[in-house]
Design a protein around this motif. Structure first.
Motif, PDB file in Angstrom:
ATOM      1  N   MET A 144      26.660 -23.663  16.237  1.00 13.36           N
ATOM      2  CA  MET A 144      27.213 -23.206  14.862  1.00 13.36           C
ATOM      3  C   MET A 144      28.867 -22.923  14.881  1.00 13.36           C
ATOM      4  SD  MET A 144      25.936 -20.265  12.105  1.00 13.36           S
ATOM      5  CE  MET A 144      25.410 -19.210  13.141  1.00 13.36           C
TER       6      MET A 144
ATOM      7  N   ILE B 196      32.126 -21.273   7.854  1.00 11.84           N
ATOM      8  CA  ILE B 196      30.410 -20.430   7.756  1.00 11.84           C
ATOM      9  C   ILE B 196      31.827 -18.432   7.173  1.00 11.84           C
ATOM     10  CG2 ILE B 196      29.671 -18.397   8.591  1.00 11.84           C
ATOM     11  CD1 ILE B 196      28.315 -20.869   9.270  1.00 11.84           C
TER      12      ILE B 196
ATOM     13  N   ASP C 208      30.084 -17.888  18.939  1.00 16.70           N
ATOM     14  CA  ASP C 208      31.370 -16.924  18.474  1.00 16.70           C
ATOM     15  C   ASP C 208      32.754 -17.058  18.671  1.00 16.70           C
ATOM     16  OD1 ASP C 208      31.196 -15.885  20.723  1.00 16.70           O
ATOM     17  OD2 ASP C 208      30.734 -14.109  19.916  1.00 16.70           O
TER      18      ASP C 208
ATOM     19  N   PHE D 225      31.093 -19.716  14.815  1.00 17.10           N
ATOM     20  CA  PHE D 225      30.920 -18.402  13.715  1.00 17.10           C
ATOM     21  C   PHE D 225      32.178 -17.387  14.530  1.00 17.10           C
ATOM     22  CE2 PHE D 225      29.691 -14.433  12.911  1.00 17.10           C
ATOM     23  CZ  PHE D 225      28.642 -14.326  11.514  1.00 17.10           C
TER      24      PHE D 225
ATOM     25  N   TYR E  57      31.357 -17.070   2.892  1.00 18.54           N
ATOM     26  CA  TYR E  57      30.867 -16.243   2.391  1.00 18.54           C
ATOM     27  C   TYR E  57      31.108 -15.534   1.057  1.00 18.54           C
ATOM     28  CZ  TYR E  57      28.973 -11.390   3.069  1.00 18.54           C
ATOM     29  OH  TYR E  57      28.465  -9.735   3.306  1.00 18.54           O
TER      30      TYR E  57
ATOM     31  N   TYR F  18      17.877 -14.206  14.647  1.00 20.41           N
ATOM     32  CA  TYR F  18      18.510 -16.157  14.780  1.00 20.41           C
ATOM     33  C   TYR F  18      18.109 -16.636  15.898  1.00 20.41           C
ATOM     34  CZ  TYR F  18      22.252 -14.833  11.441  1.00 20.41           C
ATOM     35  OH  TYR F  18      23.019 -14.511  10.559  1.00 20.41           O
TER      36      TYR F  18
ATOM     37  N   ARG G  39      24.718 -17.463   3.297  1.00 21.61           N
ATOM     38  CA  ARG G  39      24.369 -16.789   4.507  1.00 21.61           C
ATOM     39  C   ARG G  39      24.020 -17.764   6.159  1.00 21.61           C
ATOM     40  NH1 ARG G  39      24.604 -10.970   3.245  1.00 21.61           N
ATOM     41  NH2 ARG G  39      24.332 -11.084   5.614  1.00 21.61           N
ATOM     42  N   SER G  40      25.382 -17.264   6.817  1.00 19.59           N
ATOM     43  CA  SER G  40      25.116 -18.189   8.449  1.00 19.59           C
ATOM     44  C   SER G  40      23.503 -18.225   8.224  1.00 19.59           C
ATOM     45  CB  SER G  40      24.832 -17.663   9.113  1.00 19.59           C
ATOM     46  OG  SER G  40      25.539 -16.320   9.612  1.00 19.59           O
ATOM     47  N   HIS G  41      22.204 -17.441   8.507  1.00 21.66           N
ATOM     48  CA  HIS G  41      21.136 -17.720   9.011  1.00 21.66           C
ATOM     49  C   HIS G  41      20.031 -18.227   8.261  1.00 21.66           C
ATOM     50  CE1 HIS G  41      20.425 -14.341   5.655  1.00 21.66           C
ATOM     51  NE2 HIS G  41      19.248 -15.124   6.107  1.00 21.66           N
TER      52      HIS G  41
ATOM     53  N   VAL H 133      25.241 -20.520  18.528  1.00 22.25           N
ATOM     54  CA  VAL H 133      26.268 -20.116  18.102  1.00 22.25           C
ATOM     55  C   VAL H 133      27.496 -20.282  19.286  1.00 22.25           C
ATOM     56  CG1 VAL H 133      27.192 -18.495  17.043  1.00 22.25           C
ATOM     57  CG2 VAL H 133      24.517 -19.103  16.491  1.00 22.25           C
TER      58      VAL H 133
END
Length: 192
Positions: A162, A135, A36, A164, A139, A185, A143-145, A34
């Motif tokens: 990913m 992502i 972020d 995010f 929404y 995650y 959902r990302s998970h 990820v």
């Protein structure tokens, strides 16, 4: 404090290393990562990903970037099913929650045989790094998970990153600084 540009530079350096693509140092586990970033920097990140995609080519680097904007993937799949106009009408009559459920069922988002996962799997070359974007745009449709959990079952030969728009602390994601996702995650932070 490290700037976003410096973090993106580090991410690109990491992705270019052969050890990253071979999952060295992860106990031979497929690398799910990820990256972020602050949601307000979305356009900066999009531009940088496009630049990376243009710079990295299989002919010179030995791999390519397979970039999937999940929002665009959803729209493409809905258009293939000729479901877009129905979505607009259904949303007007029943609201966003109902459309989220209807689209989720159509795309089998909660299933191991997710149509989105199949879409990504079919379009991922052997020597690639998968980058998931869009992502925030997805929404609450996706959902990302859900996508990460389902991809874990299907894509095990290439690393997945990913991007995010929020915070990821190695355990949970917080979208738009307010929507907390309490799901676990199995992903590493790409850069700190």
């Amino acid at each position: 404090m490290v700037s976003l540009e410096e973090r993106l530079d580090e991410a690109e350096r990491m992705i270019r290393t052969p050890g990253f693509r071979q999952n060295k140092g992860l106990g031979n586990e497929v690398g799910y990562y990820v990256f972020d970033y602050p949601a307000e920097k979305e356009l900066v990140v999009r531009k940088r990903i496009e630049e990376m995609k243009n710079r990295i080519s299989k002919a010179y680097e030995g791999f390519e970037l397979a970039v999937f904007d999940l929002y665009d993937v959803i729209i493409d799949l809905l258009e293939q099913e000729d479901f877009m106009e129905q979505c607009f009408q259904f949303e007007k009559r029943k609201g966003m929650e109902r459309i989220t459920n209807a689209v989720g069922r159509l795309l089998q988002i909660n299933d191991d045989a997710s149509v989105i996962v199949q879409y990504i799997q079919e379009r991922t070359p052997k020597d690639a790094v998968v980058m998931l974007t869009g992502i925030g745009k997805c929404y609450p449709l996706l959902r990302s998970h859900k996508i990460l959990n389902n991809l874990h079952q299907a894509i095990d030969h290439v690393p997945v990153v990913m991007f995010f728009p929020g915070k990821y602390d190695g355990q949970e994601l917080v979208l738009f600084s307010e929507i907390k996702d309490d799901n676990y995650y199995r992903a590493f932070r790409l850069v700190d």
